[in-house]
Design a protein around this motif. Sequence first.
Motif, PDB file in Angstrom:
ATOM      1  N   LEU A   1       0.668  -0.964  -0.099  1.00 46.45           N
ATOM      2  CA  LEU A   1      -0.339  -0.047   0.051  1.00 46.45           C
ATOM      3  C   LEU A   1       0.846   1.269  -0.783  1.00 46.45           C
ATOM      4  N   ASN A   2       0.463   2.521  -0.332  1.00 47.15           N
ATOM      5  CA  ASN A   2       1.241   3.452  -1.317  1.00 47.15           C
ATOM      6  C   ASN A   2       0.785   4.227   0.524  1.00 47.15           C
ATOM      7  N   ILE A   3       1.918   5.069   0.540  1.00 44.66           N
ATOM      8  CA  ILE A   3       2.153   6.367   1.674  1.00 44.66           C
ATOM      9  C   ILE A   3       2.744   7.937   0.967  1.00 44.66           C
ATOM     10  N   ARG A   4       1.589   7.992   1.102  1.00 45.04           N
ATOM     11  CA  ARG A   4       2.524   8.899  -0.096  1.00 45.04           C
ATOM     12  C   ARG A   4       2.170  10.500   0.836  1.00 45.04           C
ATOM     13  N   SER A   5       3.398  11.836   0.625  1.00 53.04           N
ATOM     14  CA  SER A   5       3.221  12.591   1.269  1.00 53.04           C
ATOM     15  C   SER A   5       1.613  13.998   1.075  1.00 53.04           C
ATOM     16  N   GLY A   6       0.566  13.857   0.834  1.00 57.64           N
ATOM     17  CA  GLY A   6      -0.497  14.745   1.117  1.00 57.64           C
ATOM     18  C   GLY A   6      -1.646  13.647   0.112  1.00 57.64           C
ATOM     19  N   ALA A   7      -2.927  13.886   0.991  1.00 60.29           N
ATOM     20  CA  ALA A   7      -4.189  12.875   0.263  1.00 60.29           C
ATOM     21  C   ALA A   7      -4.214  13.739  -0.623  1.00 60.29           C
TER      22      ALA A   7
ATOM     23  N   TYR B   1      -7.905   1.206   2.239  1.00 58.40           N
ATOM     24  CA  TYR B   1      -7.373  -0.028   2.284  1.00 58.40           C
ATOM     25  C   TYR B   1      -6.121   0.075   3.338  1.00 58.40           C
ATOM     26  N   VAL B   2      -7.226  -0.132   4.687  1.00 57.37           N
ATOM     27  CA  VAL B   2      -7.118   0.712   6.555  1.00 57.37           C
ATOM     28  C   VAL B   2      -8.352  -0.241   7.006  1.00 57.37           C
ATOM     29  N   THR B   3      -8.269  -0.778   7.576  1.00 55.30           N
ATOM     30  CA  THR B   3      -9.264  -0.800   8.932  1.00 55.30           C
ATOM     31  C   THR B   3      -8.858  -0.165  10.493  1.00 55.30           C
ATOM     32  N   PHE B   4      -9.704   0.007  10.382  1.00 59.19           N
ATOM     33  CA  PHE B   4     -10.041   1.284  12.224  1.00 59.19           C
ATOM     34  C   PHE B   4     -10.348   0.862  13.071  1.00 59.19           C
ATOM     35  N   LYS B   5      -9.531   1.305  14.246  1.00 58.75           N
ATOM     36  CA  LYS B   5      -9.405   0.448  15.408  1.00 58.75           C
ATOM     37  C   LYS B   5      -9.626   1.465  16.536  1.00 58.75           C
ATOM     38  N   SER B   6     -10.445   1.989  17.406  1.00 58.59           N
ATOM     39  CA  SER B   6     -11.125   3.013  18.308  1.00 58.59           C
ATOM     40  C   SER B   6     -10.444   2.628  20.310  1.00 58.59           C
TER      41      SER B   6
ATOM     42  N   SER C   1     -11.172  13.718   2.884  1.00 57.99           N
ATOM     43  CA  SER C   1     -11.444  14.044   1.977  1.00 57.99           C
ATOM     44  C   SER C   1     -10.798  11.874   1.531  1.00 57.99           C
ATOM     45  N   GLY C   2     -11.593  11.038   2.187  1.00 59.71           N
ATOM     46  CA  GLY C   2     -10.809   9.910   1.565  1.00 59.71           C
ATOM     47  C   GLY C   2     -10.037   9.468   2.261  1.00 59.71           C
ATOM     48  N   TRP C   3      -8.793   9.587   2.573  1.00 60.62           N
ATOM     49  CA  TRP C   3      -7.750   9.942   3.153  1.00 60.62           C
ATOM     50  C   TRP C   3      -7.485  10.026   4.562  1.00 60.62           C
ATOM     51  N   VAL C   4      -6.806   8.961   5.352  1.00 65.36           N
ATOM     52  CA  VAL C   4      -5.994   8.946   5.982  1.00 65.36           C
ATOM     53  C   VAL C   4      -4.438   9.239   6.259  1.00 65.36           C
ATOM     54  N   LYS C   5      -4.345  10.178   7.252  1.00 62.14           N
ATOM     55  CA  LYS C   5      -2.945  11.079   7.282  1.00 62.14           C
ATOM     56  C   LYS C   5      -2.512   9.875   9.121  1.00 62.14           C
ATOM     57  N   ILE C   6      -1.314   8.750   8.850  1.00 65.34           N
ATOM     58  CA  ILE C   6      -1.120   7.855   9.766  1.00 65.34           C
ATOM     59  C   ILE C   6       0.799   7.417  10.419  1.00 65.34           C
ATOM     60  N   LYS C   7       0.685   7.833  10.927  1.00 64.32           N
ATOM     61  CA  LYS C   7       1.703   7.437  12.146  1.00 64.32           C
ATOM     62  C   LYS C   7       2.298   5.849  11.955  1.00 64.32           C
ATOM     63  N   THR C   8       3.307   5.454  11.117  1.00 69.72           N
ATOM     64  CA  THR C   8       3.785   3.305  11.421  1.00 69.72           C
ATOM     65  C   THR C   8       5.435   3.750  12.095  1.00 69.72           C
ATOM     66  N   SER C   9       6.216   2.505  12.697  1.00 73.22           N
ATOM     67  CA  SER C   9       7.203   2.974  13.236  1.00 73.22           C
ATOM     68  C   SER C   9       8.588   2.996  11.702  1.00 73.22           C
ATOM     69  N   LYS C  10       8.088   3.578  10.569  1.00 78.61           N
ATOM     70  CA  LYS C  10       9.032   3.915   9.471  1.00 78.61           C
ATOM     71  C   LYS C  10       8.509   5.286   8.961  1.00 78.61           C
ATOM     72  N   TYR C  11       6.674   5.253   8.628  1.00 75.73           N
ATOM     73  CA  TYR C  11       6.801   6.326   8.124  1.00 75.73           C
ATOM     74  C   TYR C  11       5.886   7.243   8.811  1.00 75.73           C
ATOM     75  N   THR C  12       5.600   8.475   7.713  1.00 76.52           N
ATOM     76  CA  THR C  12       4.201   9.516   8.123  1.00 76.52           C
ATOM     77  C   THR C  12       4.291  10.057   6.955  1.00 76.52           C
ATOM     78  N   GLY C  13       2.404   9.588   6.762  1.00 76.87           N
ATOM     79  CA  GLY C  13       1.907   9.943   5.224  1.00 76.87           C
ATOM     80  C   GLY C  13       0.418   9.860   5.713  1.00 76.87           C
ATOM     81  N   TRP C  14       0.492  10.140   4.084  1.00 79.45           N
ATOM     82  CA  TRP C  14      -1.159   9.962   4.315  1.00 79.45           C
ATOM     83  C   TRP C  14      -1.164   7.552   2.928  1.00 79.45           C
ATOM     84  N   VAL C  15      -2.493   7.294   3.133  1.00 85.62           N
ATOM     85  CA  VAL C  15      -2.826   5.886   2.900  1.00 85.62           C
ATOM     86  C   VAL C  15      -4.273   6.470   2.595  1.00 85.62           C
TER      87      VAL C  15
END
Length: 573
Positions: free
Chosen positions: A115-121, A162-167, A144-158
């Motif tokens: 899954l691409n993690i991009r610099s913008g939405a 293609y993701v499942t949310f959990k609160s 607008s259909g995109w979510v900005k996330i922080k992983t162990s390696k990247y911070t960007g938009w997906v």
Amino acid sequence: MKTKLVKTFSIFLLFTTLICSYFYQPIHTEASSSISYKVTASQLTLREGPSTSTKKLTLIPKSTKLTKISSKGSWIKVKYSGKTGWVSSQYLSKVTTNVNTAATSKTVTTNVSNLNIRSGAAISYKSLGKLAKGTKGTVLDEKSGWVKIKTSKYTGWVSKSYVTFKSTTSSNTTTSASNVGKYYYITIGNLNVREKASSSATTAIIGTVRKGNEFKILKESGTWVQIQYTTTKKGWVSSKSAYGKISSKKHTSQTSNPNKPDVDEDEDTDVEPTPDPSEPENPTPEEPTDTPEDNVVYTKPSKTEYIVIQSGYLNIRSKPSTKGDILSEASAGDYYTVLQYATYPSNEWVEVMYATGKKGWISNNTSNSYVTLSNPATNPPAVSNKKIVLDAGHGGSDPGSGGGGYNEAALTYAFTLKTKSHLESMGYTVYTTRGQFSACSSSTNKTIDLQCRVDVAKSKKADIFVSIHMNSASATAKGTETYYAASGNPYPTRSRQLANAVHSAYQPTMGSTNRGVKTNVFHVNRMASVPSILLEVGFISNVEDRSKLINATHQNNVSRSIAQGIHNYFQMQ
């Protein structure tokens, strides 16, 4: 002296105690009340100050949730997308939530590979890297259909698709907001209606709703809502923002109020345009209707065919489904030889050789791509100097015939655009007579509008004129028929040849009753200065024909055959 010092010290100690008790506030963990709002305008202006005369900072999309910082009169101070400013409270609906002071965090898990993690939405932004299936990330922002996330390696938009949310929240967190009684407006081409609030393989699909349909929400369960999708049947659909919009008012009955203070003239707070049934699913271009895989039919093309990516990008997957792993990415300008088709009732996939020894599947259910018989490497063909005018019947104040919630004008426009793409891929120059929501002429007089259409062919010095329509009669009438003018038109023989060539190409693809080639004195046939035909692709009033006319994949296939018929005509001249 000693007594005086003791007294002074006592006063100092008392004063210090009072000061400390004033500033010290104990930390409480019990629930406290916070107020948030949801934007009800399609675009709401965020301003520098609490007045329409202050500078605009940005626009906030409909349904965005905002937290109140402070208020002044009818204005509320909020923070959005890193900017703090003021919005008019007249375009907000209050959502009161009792929140435990322990912070609520939201995480996502990727449900696809690479899954691409991009610099913008947006897909136009640079890819920072690719995430493996199962990668977890902390949610920082949504847009607008995109979510900005922080992983162990990247911070960007997906992409949210293609993701499942959990609160993760405190157990005593409750919300008073409910969507029951509100309206759900479908924004993608097709959306499955399920027996239960689940997308698992064991949950039966009992129907399909389409883009532009709107339903009152009967029940709610997580990210699912129950609707009554026919007069007698109820079912569950996903209410994720990628598939639709929830609003307190019906789109079809809303109007903007010019007396409200802070919605720009071009923001159109409530009125939605008439949906085009041919539009691809958004925001993920390849998102089909998750049809069960046992409904697929595999076929191989009888001739060499090519799939061309004309805009954006499409994923290449390991199987003909969005559940398949992403193997690679096809971008605008790429093209591949079609190995075979995987056709479902509501969508279609194409298998290609995307690299030496590597095969994969590309969705053929979007406007991002088209299939052609002409080799893109050798375009244009010898007949590329030919000019064609395609006329989408009706339009503007004239919707044409209707059936099942669809109108002829929207469908003819969809077929026209697809036919245009196929013809242009073969090297032809193609002109159209009208826009998506307009007629050819601004006049409401039908004769003037019809003459406007044939005048386009004259002004463009076209070689042929083709008008696309849908028929309407009793519920049992169905089939395709093609018309030309035996008199009046200066080229009756060529018009007949054109009608026969096109009809014999697209009628088998439509797969309905063959009602044949006929003569008629329709204005666009009789008054055209070039060979002219009118197609009645199918009956919008017939359930069986209509199910094909509104299906994006079937539209594409029939349009490709219309283009092939036109090409065959020119080859005979």
